[in-house]
Design a protein around this motif. Structure first.
Motif, PDB file in Angstrom:
ATOM      1  N   LEU A 205      -6.199   9.416  -0.527  1.00 34.34           N
ATOM      2  CA  LEU A 205      -4.933   8.851  -0.089  1.00 34.34           C
ATOM      3  C   LEU A 205      -4.807   9.015   1.420  1.00 34.34           C
TER       4      LEU A 205
ATOM      5  N   HIS B  29      -1.847   4.199  -0.458  1.00 32.25           N
ATOM      6  CA  HIS B  29      -2.975   4.136  -1.385  1.00 32.25           C
ATOM      7  C   HIS B  29      -4.288   4.203  -0.602  1.00 32.25           C
TER       8      HIS B  29
ATOM      9  N   GLU C 227       0.815  -1.215   0.000  1.00 39.48           N
ATOM     10  CA  GLU C 227       0.000   0.000   0.000  1.00 39.48           C
ATOM     11  C   GLU C 227       0.849   1.265   0.000  1.00 39.48           C
TER      12      GLU C 227
ATOM     13  N   GLU D 182      -6.642  12.870  -3.626  1.00 37.97           N
ATOM     14  CA  GLU D 182      -5.608  12.462  -4.580  1.00 37.97           C
ATOM     15  C   GLU D 182      -5.218  13.595  -5.520  1.00 37.97           C
TER      16      GLU D 182
ATOM     17  N   ILE E   8       3.066   4.235  -1.078  1.00 41.33           N
ATOM     18  CA  ILE E   8       3.468   5.038  -2.228  1.00 41.33           C
ATOM     19  C   ILE E   8       4.788   5.742  -1.934  1.00 41.33           C
ATOM     20  N   TYR E   9       4.902   6.260  -0.721  1.00 47.71           N
ATOM     21  CA  TYR E   9       6.101   6.993  -0.309  1.00 47.71           C
ATOM     22  C   TYR E   9       6.374   6.673   1.153  1.00 47.71           C
TER      23      TYR E   9
END
Length: 1009
Positions: free
Chosen positions: A239, A217, A73, A185, A75-76
């Motif tokens: 997000l 996510h 899950e 998002e 992203i960063y």
């Protein structure tokens, strides 16, 4: 300065600047409470003499069961966060959470710190660490077991040990936690990738605060919700920014993320400084004043944490926000300046009352570690401020500050009641058996660590004396283990357990002329002393020379302690409930053996003291804990005399995007009208909480209408897309489409349809252009969205639309029929069609087909004659007629077999006419009362009036072998079969539950005394 006598003792009154709060609480002129001299009082002091060697064992609350995000899950992740909060590749799926790298690293750092302390003192102070999973203790209700408990044991001189204990707690990242901020998002994504400036800003936040930041996510939703797998505009499409850290680090990082989102929305940011103690005072009760300012100025106001540097820990090289800094964001500078001015005006008009109090020193750390959230709720509810000492100091000086004497008094009583949730005990070994091997210092350290890990209490040992502190169940669990140690059992000893209780309950517990206490002392062979502590609380000291006597005496005292329930009844109903000369309420009190007290506005501080929109509990029902099960019955009987529109105040939580809260707050005038219309209160979360949850509170029968009207102020949109041929595009923009579709969608489903006036272009590689239709509606009409989409698609299919190509539609369930669920209910309104079976009728093959009607959905509804009228049911219930003949007399000839099954008996007895399930209820299976006496741990009564005791759920027939060669097997203490029940599950007692105690007050079940 004004002295307020007979109410707040040494309360002081200030106006204007609050600079005096900068003064350290160590300088407060607080006199120690006077205690009367008691026999053996010197021996009861848990504080060892200076220079005495002591062994201290305590748990470090690492919160090692805190899980990290799912790797797929993410992203960063901020630098190093991914490695700390996820397992390495190849790790087994069943690996416990406490083996995450971040948790193991914390334990390793603590072990290094203990070694460093031992080496720096030259061995004069020895610090050791032990990690283990807790095990249940016999005769104590099983507690929720945590994944791993880390324990530290110190051995040295008393002063040095206490100092090192505080140093360990303040140099360790205790109470790790996480928080989530939802982000749209479109705010952070550009060209299908996260904006580089957003990632750089998150890196800066992590580097400044040393918190671990993740961008995740959206939450996964049911793929059957739509063809696209998600609903546009729903909360699950956002997000998630997940933040990990200790309490203060987490708060600072979260506010920085919220400010970043405001800056992305092109809002201006400014700050102002204000004395910390004034923040909650000017906010008002329930943040009412601040929400009003935000509404008038269209700003967002972020306050700093209420308890800065309380735990003392600060990550190395971290940058902390100023403790008195308030951050304000707004659409323009003028709005921010207007908000500043209104805050300044509030400060200048705010009066302040201060009350210093003393809390038991040994309980301060327990409150800070386990009840800090309760302290914050008390502060927010009363609009007050509480200055607490730092963790590890163990100093009992607390300062309470408020804008009104009544609010200060309420806050003080709430804080003092929290201290009553923790016990303290001492076990003095007066003379030991010389034939028994005495434990070595290493044995003592291992013994104390094991007791501490399994019970959760903090234990010290000096000169063969044990001193225990912790929650009620933790202290009692530690006493159970100590009582099974051989060198303790074979020695002469004295045990003392201290309970703290409010002074107003002293006569309630002791009884008339100390009758209750004298009876307990004579029955259990213990000594009970009431020892004054301060103007709010006193101690109940239970002493004895035998553990079993102490155990029984303590249980009896707990059974006499007050259990209470408080709720709100509008003042206009009080006279009706009390009755002429109090006859109504006296009958209720005598019936249930419960004391009921009413208070009106005058009793609560005079008219005008209470805000009209805050419902204060004005009815208190109190009874001994052994009779606590009657409290709900009393409340129900009282509420039966209140009109439905005012009865039973409840709360309902509504989830709304937190950014839209600003739009709703700006319409505060309409919200206030809604509140007056439905007699409800709508409470928005504080800005710095970043919560989507709005609370609607009010009468039980009014809240649903208030929620529906409130959601009518919240717009939502849903987008569907589909490939549209030229003919369909022409139809969508013709004059016929609004008449056929748009007007009917508006009138029938309250849904507006929006279509782009220009025809869409055909994308590369596509045969036809993709048309997008936006449906707008309000949240209270969201239930009709699925039907509206089906209606729209049905209209467009005739114009050339392929229904299988629609994106964003909401498919119906697998079956629109109720038949699959009805066999479990055998409803008298709807019933399933029975298969054709043979009957005694010469003309019909099945029941109910005499008219030859075809089976259909509406045929499943009962005809008017197929069920006796409601009035006849009520009449039959009043007369108590349970005869089968009386039921069949009103039944019609077209009654289905399914309904007749519920009336007939499958056995020899007749069914309960009110049981329409076709299945015997447990009480009907055994009409003579001869059923299993062990049912979910609840005692049952036989016809002879005897009680069947349940099997304790924690009973273990196999004894546990002690770890120590001088210990005895840890077995269940005989005779401890007192039934336990859970009164706290349904109401809030006057003695609030502890974090480790879920069992309520133990006591025999029987008629009230």
């Amino acid at each position: 300065m004004h002295k307020i006598s007979n109410f707040t003792g040494t309360a002081r009154h200030f106006t204007g600047s609050m600079g005096f709060m900068g003064r350290s609480h160590h300088d407060m002129p607080i006199s120690q409470p006077q205690k009367r001299s008691l026999p053996g009082a010197a021996a009861s002091s848990p504080v060892p003499a200076r220079g005495t060697l002591v062994t201290l064992s305590f748990n470090v609350p690492f919160n090692s069961d805190l899980t990290g995000p799912e790797p797929n899950e993410i992203i960063y992740a901020s630098p190093g966060a991914f490695d700390r909060w996820t397992f390495p590749e190849g790790t087994a799926d069943d690996t416990p959470v406490h083996e995450l790298p971040v948790h193991t690293q914390n334990v390793d750092n603590l072990r290094s710190l203990c070694n460093e302390i031992t080496e720096s003192t030259g061995g004069n102070l020895q610090a050791s660490i032990m990690c283990a999973e807790p095990k249940p203790i016999p005769t104590i209700q099983p507690l929720p077991l945590k994944s791993l408990v880390t324990n530290v044991c110190l051995y040295g001189e008393t002063e040095q040990v206490q100092q090192v204990r505080g140093e360990i707690l303040t140099r360790t990242p205790i109470s790790l936690r996480s928080a989530t901020v939802e982000i749209e998002e479109k705010l952070v994504f550009r060209n299908s990738a996260v904006r580089s400036d957003v990632l750089n800003h998150l890196d800066q936040i992590s580097n400044a605060t040393k918190a671990d930041v993740f961008l995740l996510h959206p939450k996964q939703v049911d793929e059957t919700a739509s063809f696209t797998g998600a609903l546009d505009g729903g909360p699950d499409s956002r997000l998630r920014c997940m933040i990990f850290g200790d309490m203060e680090t987490l708060e600072h990082a979260k506010v920085r993320v919220l400010i970043m989102i405001d800056q992305i929305l092109n809002r201006h940011v400014d700050t102002m400084n204000l004395e910390l103690s004034m923040h909650t005072l000017i906010s008002g009760r329930g943040k009412k004043n601040i929400k009003s300012i935000e509404s008038m100025t269209n700003t967002a106001i972020y306050f700093p944490p209420c308890f800065p540097r309380l735990y003392g820990y600060s990550p190395r090289d971290s940058i902390r926000r100023a403790v008195d800094e308030i951050i304000i964001t707004g659409q323009n500078v003028e709005n921010i300046m207007q908000a500043k001015k209104k805050i300044h005006d509030l400060v200048m008009t705010t009066k302040s009352f201060i009350k210093p109090i003393i809390v038991t020193e040994s309980k301060i750390d327990n409150i800070l570690l386990e009840r800090l959230d309760k302290i914050y709720k008390v502060i927010e509810t009363n609009g007050s401020y509480v200055l607490m000492p730092s963790l590890g100091l163990q100093r009992g000086a607390v300062r309470v500050q408020g804008t009104d004497v009544l609010h200060v008094e309420r806050t003080v009583r709430e804080v003092m009641s929290l201290a009553g949730q923790f016990y303290s005990a001492s076990w003095w070994i007066q003379s030991s058996d010389p034939s028994q091997r005495q434990p070595t210092p290493a044995d003592v350290r291992a013994m104390l660590s094991d007791i501490c890990i399994n019970s959760g209490a903090e234990i010290s040992f000096e000169s063969f004396n044990f001193h225990i502190h912790g929650s009620d169940d933790a202290v009692k669990g530690a006493l159970v283990v100590i009582s099974n140690i051989p060198f303790v059992k074979k020695s002469q000893h004295t045990i003392s357990v201290k309970i703290e209780l409010a002074n107003e309950h002293k006569e309630f517990v002791s009884g008339k002329k100390n009758g209750k206490i004298n009876k307990i002392m004579s029955h259990s062979n213990v000594q009970i002393i009431f020892d004054g502590f301060n103007e709010y609380n006193f101690y109940i000291d239970v002493r004895g020379g035998q553990y079993e006597a102490i155990k029984n005496g303590l249980e009896l005292v707990e059974q006499e302690m007050p259990a209470s329930i408080a709720f709100h009844v509008p003042d206009q109903y009080h006279k009706r409930i009390i009755g002429i000369g109090g006859q109504h309420i006296q009958r209720i009190m005598k019936k249930y053996s419960v004391f009921v007290k009413f208070s009106n506005a005058m009793d609560r501080g005079g008219l005008g003291k209470e805000e009209d929109d805050i419902k204060v509990d004005n009815v208190i029902c109190r009874t001994p804990a052994r009779n606590a099960q009657n409290l709900d019955l009393v409340k129900q009987e009282i509420m039966d005399m209140v009109e439905k529109v005012d009865a039973e105040f409840v709360q309902e939580h509504v989830v709304i995007n937190r950014l839209y809260h600003r739009e709703l707050i700006a319409r505060m005038d309409k919200i206030e009208e809604l509140e007056k219309k439905w007699n409800c209160k709508i409470i928005f979360p504080s800005t710095e909480q970043a919560s989507d949850v709005v609370t609607v509170s009010g009468p039980e029968y009014q809240v649903p209408q208030a929620v529906d009207e409130f959601l009518g102020m919240v717009p939502e949109t849903h987008e569907i897309a589909f490939p549209a041929p030229d003919d369909l595009q022409t139809y969508l923009r013709s004059e016929e489409f609004p008449k056929d579709v748009i007007e009917k969608m508006k009138s029938q489903y309250v849904v507006d349809v929006h279509i782009n006036t220009e025809k869409p272009q055909v994308a590369e590689g596509a045969e036809t252009a993709e048309e997008k239709v936006v449906l707008s509606y309000t949240r209270n009409n969201a239930g009709g969205l699925k039907d509206a989409i089906d209606f729209l698609i049905a209209r467009l299919v005739s114009k050339g639309l392929d229904a299988a190509t629609v994106k964003g539609s909401i498919p119906r369930p697998k079956s629109d029929s109720f038949e699959e669920s009805l066999p479990f209910f055998e409803s008298k309104l709807l019933h399933r069609a029975e298969p054709a079976i043979g009957t005694d009728s010469p003309t019909r093959s099945t029941f109910g087909d005499e008219n030859g009607e075809q089976s259909g959905f509406f045929s499943k509804f009962r005809k008017p004659g197929s069920m006796s009228s409601f009035s006849s049911l009520i009449d039959r219930r009043k007369t108590g007629t349970n005869s089968p003949n009386s039921m069949f007399k009103h039944a019609s000839s077209n009654a289905s077999k399914a309904s007749l099954v519920s009336l007939e008996s499958q056995g020899s007895g007749y069914r309960n006419p009110w049981n329409d399930s076709g299945i015997n209820l447990p009480e009907e299976e055994h009409p003579n009362g001869h059923h299993n006496g062990y049912n979910n741990g609840i005692s049952h009564v036989h016809n002879n009036g005897t009680w069947v005791q349940p099997t304790p759920p924690f009973h273990n027939p196999n004894s546990t072998t002690s770890k120590f060669n001088f210990g005895a097997p840890l077995t269940s203490t005989p005779g401890d079969t007192t039934p336990r029940y859970d009164p706290r599950a349904s109401f809030d007692s006057g003695r609030p539950s502890t974090s480790h105690s879920l069992s309520g007050y133990p006591g025999p079940i029987g008629p009230p005394r």
